[in-house]
Write an enzyme that holds these catalytic residues in place. Structure first.
Site, PDB file in Angstrom:
ATOM      1  N   LYS A 261       0.839  -1.201   0.000  1.00 12.36           N
ATOM      2  CA  LYS A 261       0.000   0.000   0.000  1.00 12.36           C
ATOM      3  C   LYS A 261       0.874   1.250   0.000  1.00 12.36           C
ATOM      4  O   LYS A 261       1.949   1.243   0.605  1.00 12.36           O
ATOM      5  CB  LYS A 261      -0.859   0.039   1.279  1.00 12.36           C
ATOM      6  CG  LYS A 261      -1.998  -0.947   1.334  1.00 12.36           C
ATOM      7  CD  LYS A 261      -2.764  -0.795   2.645  1.00 12.36           C
ATOM      8  CE  LYS A 261      -3.866  -1.834   2.780  1.00 12.36           C
ATOM      9  NZ  LYS A 261      -4.948  -1.673   1.812  1.00 12.36           N
ATOM     10  N   ASP A 331      -2.828  -7.565  -1.613  1.00 15.52           N
ATOM     11  CA  ASP A 331      -3.564  -6.665  -0.728  1.00 15.52           C
ATOM     12  C   ASP A 331      -5.034  -7.078  -0.592  1.00 15.52           C
ATOM     13  O   ASP A 331      -5.756  -6.572   0.256  1.00 15.52           O
ATOM     14  CB  ASP A 331      -3.456  -5.223  -1.241  1.00 15.52           C
ATOM     15  CG  ASP A 331      -3.844  -4.187  -0.191  1.00 15.52           C
ATOM     16  OD1 ASP A 331      -3.967  -4.566   0.985  1.00 15.52           O
ATOM     17  OD2 ASP A 331      -4.012  -3.009  -0.565  1.00 15.52           O
ATOM     18  N   ARG A 335     -10.067 -11.637   1.969  1.00 15.72           N
ATOM     19  CA  ARG A 335     -10.918 -12.682   1.393  1.00 15.72           C
ATOM     20  C   ARG A 335     -10.222 -14.037   1.423  1.00 15.72           C
ATOM     21  O   ARG A 335     -10.894 -15.074   1.417  1.00 15.72           O
ATOM     22  CB  ARG A 335     -11.341 -12.280  -0.032  1.00 15.72           C
ATOM     23  CG  ARG A 335     -10.206 -12.055  -0.989  1.00 15.72           C
ATOM     24  CD  ARG A 335     -10.628 -11.257  -2.221  1.00 15.72           C
ATOM     25  NE  ARG A 335     -10.737  -9.820  -1.935  1.00 15.72           N
ATOM     26  CZ  ARG A 335     -11.127  -8.909  -2.819  1.00 15.72           C
ATOM     27  NH1 ARG A 335     -11.458  -9.258  -4.044  1.00 15.72           N
ATOM     28  NH2 ARG A 335     -11.194  -7.642  -2.476  1.00 15.72           N
TER      29      ARG A 335
END
Ligand code: BES
Ligand code: ZN
Ligand code: ZN
Length: 490
Positions: A261, A331, A335
């Site tokens: 990020k 990233d 999930r």
């Protein structure tokens, strides 16, 4: 749990130093009036409330001396009728602003017993400050009383205490710095705190995760010097009517991994374990309430770091249910850990599965910072919506468009974890991915009732406190989960 004495009582106390009466103010500035109340306010009659700074502006508050050292807190009650949630908000605003008193008495109109406890609940939620468990910051507050004619049972008052304490404990965990809270330390907190409680805890370390084929949690955690954990918590009362499974995203820090990020987006990623903290405290609250519903919580804990051992884009991993995933963006890690958690939960064939996750930045884009998204099967979504409404929490139903599944097609695995180069419907696409791991087998047997809550927009309040929401971790949807469990125990 908080030791503050909580009560709903019709008895007017004797005025003395250290106590404060909270009274509602309504009306226009030139004609301010006190809402119906029960304490003696003769000493206020001669006063020009407007000149004293009192206002009907919702949550505004001024203090006026009363008799024998007691204080009146005149709180703006707005122009609408006080419903349950506005009573929570007034309770919270008062508790936040009235630091330093020993006893708070709320003297606000209440239509029924629920109104009375909502004020209590709000006061406990609004009074939260990070680190208040530390001795140095101990508050003087010893009791909160709601003055009301409605009789409220002890258990109803205790329910408010349990709910508010659990929300505040979620906040405390989430606000904890990520060098202090990491998968192992989180798992240890769970083990230590639940020793004397009516739940059993199983902690899976890396070895057990490998043996159990938890390929998602392992892949996300493998870049970190701090190994991942899966914590399973079970509450199995004898008279259980139904079984609820809760799955929480527990990324104790999300750097993005190799798909790292940018600096500004990384700040705040300690909040990425909110889902796990929420399903942890929810099961404890349900157990403390002794609800006759079986609950199993899965805390999917990992730290998402970039390193020489981290998962790469293009790696193919295998989730617990046997499905393979090509990781295109490291990233999109939430999930992956949830896929393992949902697979494990599905194996138990519960009546309902709910997962909670700070899953996508797209949730914040779509719904802002006050509405949590809910997706899933129709029955499960309805149950969550009803429970949220009952709790005064805001959720919004979002779709899981079937045609989006094709965006996750890949030649090398059953599914990819992201669509590179497109942000369209990012929150929905994440939900569509999760759906693949709900239901028991690779062939997909029956439709398992399931709701997915994306709280990426609502888990953290970056702005000033409002209502019963403090700055920082909010503890959102915990009360909704407990209300779902209450619905399943009737
Ligand atoms: N933890 C983030 C989601 C998030 C973003 C939570 C902002 C709170 C505030 C999640 O793991 C993530 O990074 N998601 C990606 C998914 C994308 C790569 C498909 C996102 O939302 O950008
Ligand atoms: Zn991420
Ligand atoms: Zn994340």
């Amino acid at each position: 749990m908080t030791n503050i004495k909580l009560s709903v009582s019709a008895k007017i106390p004797d005025s003395k130093a250290g106590i404060v009466y909270v009274l509602g103010v309504s009306g226009r500035p030139e004609n301010l009036t006190l809402l119906p109340h029960r304490v003696d306010t003769k000493s206020l009659e001669e006063l020009d409330l407007n000149a004293l700074g009192a206002s009907s502006k919702f949550e505004s508050l001024v203090r006026v001396p009363g008799q024998n050292g007691a204080v009146f807190a005149l709180i703006g009650a707005g122009h609408e009728e006080l419903d349950e949630d506005s009573l929570r908000e007034l309770g919270a605003a008062a508790a936040r602003k009235l630091d330093g008193f020993k006893e708070i008495f709320f003297d606000l109109p209440s239509e029924d017993d629920r109104d009375a406890v909502c004020t209590l609940e709000g006061a406990l939620l609004g009074g939260y400050k990070y680190g208040s468990k530390d001795k140095g910051k101990k508050s003087k507050l010893a009791s909160i009383t709601v003055l009301s004619d409605h009789s409220v049972s002890k258990s109803t008052v205790e329910r408010s205490r349990i709910l508010a304490s659990s929300v505040n404990q979620v906040r405390e965990l989430v606000n904890t710095p990520p060098n202090v809270l990491y998968p192992q330390s989180f798992a240890k907190i769970v083990a230590d705190e639940t020793k004397d409680m009516d739940v059993s805890v199983t902690i899976l370390d890396e070895k057990a995760l490998r043996a159990g084929n938890f390929g998602g949690i392992l892949a996300v955690g493998q870049g970190s010097a701090r190994p991942p954990r899966m914590v399973k918590i079970e509450y199995s009362p004898k008279k259980a009517l139904k079984h609820l499974a809760l799955v929480g995203k527990g990324i104790t820090f999300d750097t993005g991994g190799i798909s790292i990020k940018p600096a500004a987006s990384m700040v705040g990623m300690k909040y990425d374990m909110t889902g796990a903290a929420t399903v942890y405290q929810a099961i404890l609250a349900i157990a403390a309430l002794k609800l006759p519903v079986r609950v199993t919580s899965y805390l999917c804990l990992a730290e998402n770091m970039p390193s020489g051992s981290a998962t790469r884009p293009n790696d193919v991993i295998k989730i617990r249910n046997g499905k393979t995933v090509e990781v295109l963006n490291t990233d999109a890690e939430g999930r992956l850990v949830l896929a393992d958690g949902l697979s494990a939960a599905s194996e138990l064939n519960p009546d309902l599965i709910i997962d909670v996750a700070t899953l996508t930045g797209a949730a914040r884009v779509a719904l802002g910072e006050r509405y949590s998204a809910v997706m899933g099967t129709a029955d499960a979504v309805s149950a969550v919506e009803a429970a949220a409404f009952d709790s005064g929490e805001l959720v919004w139903h979002m779709p899981l468009p079937a045609e989006m599944r094709a965006r996750l097609d890949t030649d090398v695995a059953d599914i990819a974890n992201a669509k590179i180069g497109s942000t369209a419907g990012g929150m929905l696409l994440a939900g569509v991915f999760l759906k693949e791991f709900v239901g028991s087998s690779k062939s997909g047997a029956r439709t398992q009732p399931w709701a997915h809550l994306d709280i990426a927009g609502t888990a953290n309040n970056e702005g000033a406190p409002y209502g019963y929401t403090p700055k920082g971790a909010t503890g959102v949807v915990l009360r909704t989960l407990v209300s779902v469990a209450e619905g399943m125990s009737r």
